[in-house]
Design a protein around this motif. Structure first.
Motif, PDB file in Angstrom:
ATOM      1  N   ALA A   1      10.405   0.554   4.984  1.00 18.06           N
ATOM      2  CA  ALA A   1      10.020  -0.768   4.715  1.00 18.06           C
ATOM      3  C   ALA A   1      10.125  -1.135   3.370  1.00 18.06           C
ATOM      4  O   ALA A   1       9.555  -2.129   2.888  1.00 18.06           O
ATOM      5  N   GLY A   2      10.876  -0.118   2.408  1.00 19.44           N
ATOM      6  CA  GLY A   2      11.061  -0.475   0.934  1.00 19.44           C
ATOM      7  C   GLY A   2       9.680  -0.324   0.180  1.00 19.44           C
ATOM      8  O   GLY A   2       9.406  -0.731  -0.874  1.00 19.44           O
ATOM      9  N   GLY A   3       8.607   0.486   0.503  1.00 22.36           N
ATOM     10  CA  GLY A   3       7.582   0.902  -0.021  1.00 22.36           C
ATOM     11  C   GLY A   3       7.446   2.307  -0.685  1.00 22.36           C
ATOM     12  O   GLY A   3       8.631   3.035  -0.581  1.00 22.36           O
ATOM     13  N   ALA A   4       6.424   2.387  -1.263  1.00 26.77           N
ATOM     14  CA  ALA A   4       6.211   3.702  -1.866  1.00 26.77           C
ATOM     15  C   ALA A   4       5.524   4.851  -1.007  1.00 26.77           C
ATOM     16  O   ALA A   4       4.537   4.367  -0.070  1.00 26.77           O
ATOM     17  N   THR A   5       5.832   6.084  -1.297  1.00 26.45           N
ATOM     18  CA  THR A   5       5.041   7.244  -0.491  1.00 26.45           C
ATOM     19  C   THR A   5       4.462   8.457  -1.349  1.00 26.45           C
ATOM     20  O   THR A   5       5.449   8.484  -2.309  1.00 26.45           O
TER      21      THR A   5
ATOM     22  N   VAL B   1       0.973  -1.158  -0.225  1.00 27.86           N
ATOM     23  CA  VAL B   1      -0.009   0.019  -0.084  1.00 27.86           C
ATOM     24  C   VAL B   1       0.992   1.311  -0.082  1.00 27.86           C
ATOM     25  O   VAL B   1       1.903   1.389   0.922  1.00 27.86           O
ATOM     26  N   THR B   2       0.752   2.215  -0.896  1.00 29.57           N
ATOM     27  CA  THR B   2       1.275   3.490  -0.968  1.00 29.57           C
ATOM     28  C   THR B   2       0.717   4.304   0.124  1.00 29.57           C
ATOM     29  O   THR B   2      -0.475   4.611   0.515  1.00 29.57           O
ATOM     30  N   VAL B   3       1.738   4.965   1.032  1.00 30.96           N
ATOM     31  CA  VAL B   3       1.486   5.862   2.056  1.00 30.96           C
ATOM     32  C   VAL B   3       1.207   7.215   1.632  1.00 30.96           C
ATOM     33  O   VAL B   3       2.369   7.676   1.030  1.00 30.96           O
ATOM     34  N   VAL B   4       0.299   7.952   1.981  1.00 30.94           N
ATOM     35  CA  VAL B   4       0.147   9.274   1.692  1.00 30.94           C
ATOM     36  C   VAL B   4       0.030  10.289   2.653  1.00 30.94           C
ATOM     37  O   VAL B   4      -0.463   9.766   3.698  1.00 30.94           O
TER      38      VAL B   4
ATOM     39  N   ALA C   1       5.611   8.988   8.972  1.00 36.69           N
ATOM     40  CA  ALA C   1       4.864   8.076   8.325  1.00 36.69           C
ATOM     41  C   ALA C   1       5.874   7.917   6.786  1.00 36.69           C
ATOM     42  O   ALA C   1       5.761   6.771   6.129  1.00 36.69           O
ATOM     43  N   HIS C   2       6.026   9.149   5.949  1.00 37.15           N
ATOM     44  CA  HIS C   2       6.888   8.890   4.920  1.00 37.15           C
ATOM     45  C   HIS C   2       8.124   8.173   5.111  1.00 37.15           C
ATOM     46  O   HIS C   2       8.356   7.267   4.362  1.00 37.15           O
TER      47      HIS C   2
ATOM     48  N   HIS D   1      10.998   7.279  -4.779  1.00 37.84           N
ATOM     49  CA  HIS D   1      10.206   5.926  -4.351  1.00 37.84           C
ATOM     50  C   HIS D   1       8.800   6.273  -4.139  1.00 37.84           C
ATOM     51  O   HIS D   1       8.272   5.973  -3.243  1.00 37.84           O
ATOM     52  N   GLY D   2       8.319   6.985  -5.113  1.00 42.47           N
ATOM     53  CA  GLY D   2       7.073   7.574  -5.084  1.00 42.47           C
ATOM     54  C   GLY D   2       7.021   8.849  -5.896  1.00 42.47           C
ATOM     55  O   GLY D   2       7.402   8.939  -6.830  1.00 42.47           O
ATOM     56  N   ALA D   3       6.040   9.751  -5.097  1.00 38.93           N
ATOM     57  CA  ALA D   3       6.011  10.970  -5.619  1.00 38.93           C
ATOM     58  C   ALA D   3       5.743  12.096  -4.894  1.00 38.93           C
ATOM     59  O   ALA D   3       5.084  11.861  -3.686  1.00 38.93           O
ATOM     60  N   VAL D   4       6.139  13.378  -5.433  1.00 36.27           N
ATOM     61  CA  VAL D   4       5.558  14.490  -4.562  1.00 36.27           C
ATOM     62  C   VAL D   4       4.497  15.299  -5.813  1.00 36.27           C
ATOM     63  O   VAL D   4       4.862  15.561  -6.877  1.00 36.27           O
TER      64      VAL D   4
END
Length: 170
Positions: free
Chosen positions: A92-96, A71-74, A85-86, A122-125
């Motif tokens: 944890a190797g996830g996306a945010t 699950v991507t954390v926002v 949280a970010h 590793h995700g997006a701004v």
């Protein structure tokens, strides 16, 4: 936007993130740096900028668990719960995804420069604010609607009774 590596995503384009297109007033244009998966499962983790040790640990544990299950954390990249949280999602190797109340090319708070860079990798701004726009108090309620609009659920960790976090959850 192109000069700083930001994408411009318009409403009704395939790259426009679900379920943001379903909120009452979705932004017509969204700016993004990094990779914003339009179909990702996203959950927001938000809370106090002045969270205590328990709140910071709880935010990190929740975000880490979400990220480890794909699950991507926002969150909003603010101090306190948002940053915890970010960072936990990244560890944890996830996306945010960080939703800003300023242009995506403006790092706010300024000392979150490394966090901004890691989130982009590793995700997006993302933001609906134009490039170069500085943070202003009126932008944060608009930012909060994007945080909830991007997310399937909102988890509030340690928030005062009158806070933007509770507005995000409503």
């Amino acid at each position: 936007a192109r000069r700083v590596g930001a994408a411009i995503v318009r409403l009704r384009e395939p790259a426009y993130p679900f379920p943001l297109d379903r909120i009452e007033y979705p932004p017509v244009t969204l700016f993004a740096m990094g990779t914003l998966d339009p179909q990702a499962k996203r959950v927001a983790v938000v809370g106090s900028r002045r969270a205590g040790p328990y709140g910071l640990r709880a935010a990190a544990r929740i975000a880490s668990g979400l990220a480890s299950h794909g699950v991507t954390v926002v969150s909003g990249m603010a101090y306190g719960v948002d940053a915890a949280a970010h960072r936990a999602a990244l560890e944890a190797g996830g996306a945010t995804v960080a939703v800003l109340g300023c242009g995506v090319d403006v790092v706010y708070p300024p000392d979150h420069r490394l966090l901004h860079r890691a989130i982009r990798a590793h995700g997006a701004v993302v933001s609906e604010c134009p490039m170069g726009e500085r943070p202003a108090s009126g932008a944060f309620p608009r930012r909060n609607r994007l945080i909830s609009g991007l997310s399937l659920a909102v988890v509030v960790v340690e928030a005062p009774a009158r806070s933007g976090s509770l507005i995000t959850a409503a």
